[in-house]
Design a protein around this motif. Structure first.
Motif, mmCIF file in Angstrom:
data_model
loop_
_atom_site.group_PDB
_atom_site.id
_atom_site.type_symbol
_atom_site.label_atom_id
_atom_site.label_comp_id
_atom_site.label_asym_id
_atom_site.label_seq_id
_atom_site.Cartn_x
_atom_site.Cartn_y
_atom_site.Cartn_z
ATOM 1 N N GLN A 6 0.819 -1.200 0.006
ATOM 2 C CA GLN A 6 0.011 0.000 -0.017
ATOM 3 C C GLN A 6 0.860 1.329 0.130
ATOM 4 O O GLN A 6 1.594 1.509 1.114
ATOM 5 C CB GLN A 6 -0.920 -0.066 1.322
ATOM 6 N N ASN A 8 0.433 4.254 -0.298
ATOM 7 C CA ASN A 8 0.123 5.769 0.410
ATOM 8 C C ASN A 8 0.165 5.430 1.979
ATOM 9 O O ASN A 8 -0.948 4.715 2.383
ATOM 10 C CB ASN A 8 -1.300 6.126 -0.029
ATOM 11 N N HIS A 9 1.065 5.870 2.659
ATOM 12 C CA HIS A 9 0.914 5.515 4.328
ATOM 13 C C HIS A 9 -0.211 6.569 4.797
ATOM 14 O O HIS A 9 -0.758 6.132 5.843
ATOM 15 C CB HIS A 9 2.333 5.677 4.658
ATOM 16 N N LEU A 21 -7.222 4.649 -3.012
ATOM 17 C CA LEU A 21 -6.074 3.941 -2.199
ATOM 18 C C LEU A 21 -5.714 2.910 -3.101
ATOM 19 O O LEU A 21 -6.513 1.961 -3.247
ATOM 20 C CB LEU A 21 -6.566 3.696 -0.627
ATOM 21 N N THR A 108 -3.081 2.232 5.177
ATOM 22 C CA THR A 108 -3.241 3.663 4.826
ATOM 23 C C THR A 108 -4.008 4.432 5.875
ATOM 24 O O THR A 108 -5.132 4.201 6.365
ATOM 25 C CB THR A 108 -3.811 3.923 3.303
#
Lengths: 114, 113
Positions: A6, A8-9, A21, A108
């Protein structure tokens, strides 16, 4: 071993903005795909899942995800976010030869500004 | 009121000490799971059990042990061999089979003194 990314943190959006996301996995065979959500102070709960059939899956609270096999992706989307969508979102994958094991992405953290 | 309970909510461990985290479910689920959650790493599977008296190692089983003597209970012991035990531990259960949704408990946060 399968892995889930993933990218996008942390995501910060204003209310009514659109959300996407990303989720990518590394396994090349047949997979089952999940998105889980953890609202502040609440248990981790299932948002939606894909096993087979229509690659566009609709979940609770207006969320949807699209399975694109050629891209090994299962991105989560919502056309218009609300402040109540503030939470941490986890993508998870089960490979058909991995028994009952789920592999989760790093999560995220979404913050929606009112 | 059906669900999964985990206790305690917070647990402190001293060096060299074994501690046991409780997980109980009244959903009549056959399968139960233990995960460890660390910031930025998502959830990693420690152990899982598909049936009473049987369990399998997950990705990070070293330093942990489990038992499954009853269908509704799946306690996790964090042993002194686990050198970095500070984390949030989540228990889950499901009807047997991965295609069934996993239901999660509220978690136990383990801290080392």
């Amino acid at each position: 071993a399968q892995s889930v990314s993933q990218h996008n943190h942390h995501v910060i959006l204003s209310e009514a903005a659109s959300l996407e996301l990303g989720c990518n996995y590394s396994y090349g065979g047949t997979v089952n795909l999940f998105w889980y959500v953890q609202y502040p102070g609440q248990h981790l709960q299932l948002l939606l899942k894909y096993f087979s059939g229509d690659p566009l899956v609709k979940g609770i609270k207006g969320f949807e995800a699209e399975f694109i096999k050629s891209k090994f992706s299962f991105n989560l989307r919502k056309p218009s976010v609300q402040w109540s969508d503030t939470a941490e979102y986890f993508c998870a994958v089960n490979a058909k030869n991995a028994g009952n094991m789920l592999t989760f992405g790093g999560g995220t953290r979404l913050m929606v500004k009112p | 009121d059906g669900g999964i309970t985990q206790s305690p909510k917070y647990l402190f461990r001293k060096e060299g000490q074994n501690v046991t985290l409780s997980c109980e479910q009244n959903l009549n689920h056959d399968a139960m799971y233990w995960y460890r959650q660390d910031p930025g790493q998502g959830l990693r599977l420690i152990y899982y059990s598909q049936i009473v008296n049987d369990f399998q190692k997950g990705d990070i089983a070293e330093g942990y042990s489990v038992s499954r003597e009853k269908k509704e209970s799946f306690p996790l012991t964090v042993t002194s061999a686990q050198k970095n035990p500070t984390a949030f531990y989540l228990c889950a259960s499901s009807i047997a089979g991965i295609q069934e949704t996993q239901y999660f408990g509220p978690g136990t946060r383990l801290l080392v003194l």
